[in-house]
Motif scaffolding. Structure first.
Motif, short mmCIF file in Angstrom:
data_model
loop_
_atom_site.label_atom_id
_atom_site.label_comp_id
_atom_site.label_asym_id
_atom_site.label_seq_id
_atom_site.Cartn_x
_atom_site.Cartn_y
_atom_site.Cartn_z
N GLN A 1 0.83 -1.21 0.00
CA GLN A 1 0.00 0.00 0.00
C GLN A 1 0.87 1.26 0.00
OE1 GLN A 1 -2.41 -0.60 3.50
NE2 GLN A 1 -4.14 -1.38 2.32
N GLU B 1 -9.62 4.01 -3.38
CA GLU B 1 -9.32 3.17 -2.21
C GLU B 1 -10.56 2.43 -1.73
OE1 GLU B 1 -9.37 2.39 2.10
OE2 GLU B 1 -10.43 4.02 1.08
N ALA C 1 -7.61 -2.66 0.64
CA ALA C 1 -7.32 -1.41 -0.06
C ALA C 1 -5.97 -1.51 -0.76
CB ALA C 1 -7.31 -0.24 0.93
#
Length: 579
Positions: free
Chosen positions: A261, A327, A337
């Motif tokens: 991420q 997201e 996400a």
């Protein structure tokens, strides 16, 4: 059609109370389920009206010394589902796009505050402040929660292992901060200085660090529970009879997913930052010296400039919303996400101010948009505060709140002393670091989902977050004022320039002869390209220096030259002083 908890089942119609006629159509029709476009539009329109009222109420609040953020929150609580009910229980969830758009803007603005040339001197103080806060928060919160466990209802009958797990998670969530509140207070006051810089940098950094720490802490707590249960699986598995291996694998993947991420967030932030730069380039106004024609032509150009400015604002907000929307969609479709949207927005703002020529244009745009964004975001945040939860868990929430306050006080003093900050800054550090909001609430919800004892603990933590968010902004405003970092009324910060400061894209223009017609055009093009232009005349410099060559920009300029050097603005500077 209400159940015992006072909520409606999906598809059941709720009757609108008489005093809720302000929103006649939508908010109470379906507590669960999809709303019609008409319902959503009416709710949005009603919230816009409440936003205007919130802004007016904030003006009255500031007259009493209340920060605008606190006034917006208080107004949101007043009109929310637990007081006047002008915003219904399910209203905030259907106004989520306001949250997403506002958080995108706040992320851009927060990233734009980190100008490397100004931040380099503060890296050491920020690092020590973070170290002091994290270490003291963990140690003090753990010790306090374990010592006071007899006064915490949901910890009654817990074994030592579970009690340690609760203490670790309470300590971890206590590290979370609220960059949105800090940015709003700093913007409201126009504050700038060492204290403000250290507090803001620490706040933003801790809100990222706490995600990593929570992943590690939750893994450790799960391992402790698994060991205490004789290998039967952690937390929620014990209550739900889940699959031990699957849950363990899922927990061990948290850090890997977080690392991915972060990488995706930085890449997305870089791309969004480039789009922002292109928008600032395309929408830059034409220099006045290039305008031709009569009054009608000038009015037409002014109209074009307004359209371009409006397009900048729309794109600025749309990009922030888009990042958070991506997201959310990835979470729903993939189960996780693909990025941390706040990090992406921070990266975008950081890129614009440090690696483009449009730092000033970016800040001007952010300043123009800030007020309506803050009104909407914090009014809605006030409406979302679970006041009914706070009432039921007030004793435990006050306990968690008090323990956190003491840990932040001690951590701020320890970190400030290690960093060598002035004693006043160290003593006031805790006041600027109390606020909590979205990240803390999200982590509390995660605790509720992961552990069998999570729901009552999460409820108490949410109550503590509400208290932190109400008390934090006024204290931060007081601390910034106490440290003397709020410009005095009448000061024009943009009109004052210390030409001896370390230059960054700054140029000194020396005019010879004084009335050279090409100077204005050159200066305006430099300003629009992101340069700070300082103008003076050659005879004045040579007379005072007794030299044949003028000094370089920012070097060798005495007091006499400081008086002569003037910052150039797009509208043109005052006439160069005579030698």
């Amino acid at each position: 059609g209400l159940d015992n908890n006072g909520t409606a089942a999906a598809g059941q119609v709720l009757v609108t109370p008489a005093h809720n006629a302000f929103l006649p159509a939508s908010p109470y029709r379906f507590e669960a389920g999809e709303q019609s476009r008409r319902d959503r539009a009416l709710m949005t329109l009603a919230f816009l009206v409440l936003g205007v009222a919130s802004d007016m109420a904030a003006r009255w609040g500031t007259a009493l010394g209340m920060p605008k953020v606190t006034a917006y929150l208080a107004f949101g609580m007043l009109v929310g589902p637990y007081c006047l009910m002008l915003i219904p229980y399910n209203g905030p969830s259907h106004l989520a796009f306001i949250d997403q758009t506002s958080l995108g803007f706040i992320g851009f603005t927060a990233g734009g505050k980190f100008f490397l040339n100004e931040l380099r001197d503060y890296l050491r103080p920020v690092a020590f402040m973070i170290a002091g806060l994290v270490s003291v928060t963990y140690a003090f919160n753990m010790a306090a929660v374990l010592a006071l466990s007899d006064f915490i209802p949901f910890m009654e009958g817990m074994g030592a292992t579970q009690a340690v797990g609760v203490a670790l998670l309470v300590a971890c969530i206590g590290i979370a901060r609220s960059p949105s509140s800090a940015i709003a207070i700093i913007s409201e006051l126009g504050a700038k200085g060492p204290y403000t810089t250290v507090v803001l940098a620490t706040t933003v950094a801790l809100d990222v660090i706490v995600i990593v720490l929570f992943s590690m802490t939750s893994l450790g707590v799960s391992a402790l529970e698994k060991a205490a249960a004789g290998g039967e699986g952690p937390g929620r598995m014990l209550a739900a009879g889940g699959d031990e291996d699957a849950s363990g694998a899922k927990s061990s993947d948290v850090l890997v997913i977080f690392a991915l991420q972060m990488a995706v967030s930085v890449i997305v932030g870089f791309l969004v930052g480039n789009v922002l730069v292109l928008a600032l380039v395309r929408a830059s106004p034409l220099p006045e010296s290039r305008c031709c024609g009569g009054p009608r032509a000038r009015r037409a150009l002014e109209g074009v400039a307004q359209v371009l400015e409006g397009s900048q604002v729309a794109l600025f907000l749309a990009l922030g919303f888009l990042v958070f929307w991506v997201e959310q969609e990835s979470s729903e479709r993939l189960g996780f996400a693909i990025m941390q949207p706040m990090i992406a927005c921070l990266t975008a703002g950081f890129f614009v101010v440090n690696f483009s020529n449009y730092r000033e244009a970016f800040h001007d745009l952010a300043e123009a948009v800030a007020r309506p964004v803050y009104v909407a975001y914090f009014t809605l945040a006030g409406a979302k505060m679970a006041l009914d939860t706070l009432v039921h868990v007030l004793p435990v929430a006050l306990l968690f709140f008090g323990v956190r306050v003491l840990s932040v006080v001690l951590g701020g003093i320890v970190g400030g002393r290690l960093a060598g900050l002035p004693s006043q800054h160290s003593n006031c550090a805790w006041m600027g670091l109390l606020t909590q909001a979205g990240v803390a609430l999200g982590l509390a919800q995660s605790v509720s989902e992961q552990f069998a004892w999570g729901p009552p603990m999460a409820t108490a933590l949410i109550g503590a977050v509400v208290l932190n968010q109400v008390v934090g902004p006024p204290l931060m405003k007081y601390a910034i004022n106490a440290c003397g970092e709020v410009p005095k009324k009448g000061d024009d910060a943009k009109g004052q320039l210390d030409v001896r400061a370390a230059p960054y894209r700054r140029v000194l223009v020396v005019t010879e002869p004084r009335n050279d017609p090409t100077v204005a055009d050159i200066c305006e093009h430099l300003v629009l390209a992101g340069w700070e232009v300082v103008i003076t005349d050659l005879p004045a410099l040579l007379k005072d220096h007794g030299a044949s060559e003028p000094p370089s920009p920012g070097k060798g300029l005495g007091d006499a030259e400081d008086r002569r050097a003037k910052r150039w603005s797009v509208g043109g500077p005052p006439p160069p002083p005579a030698g």
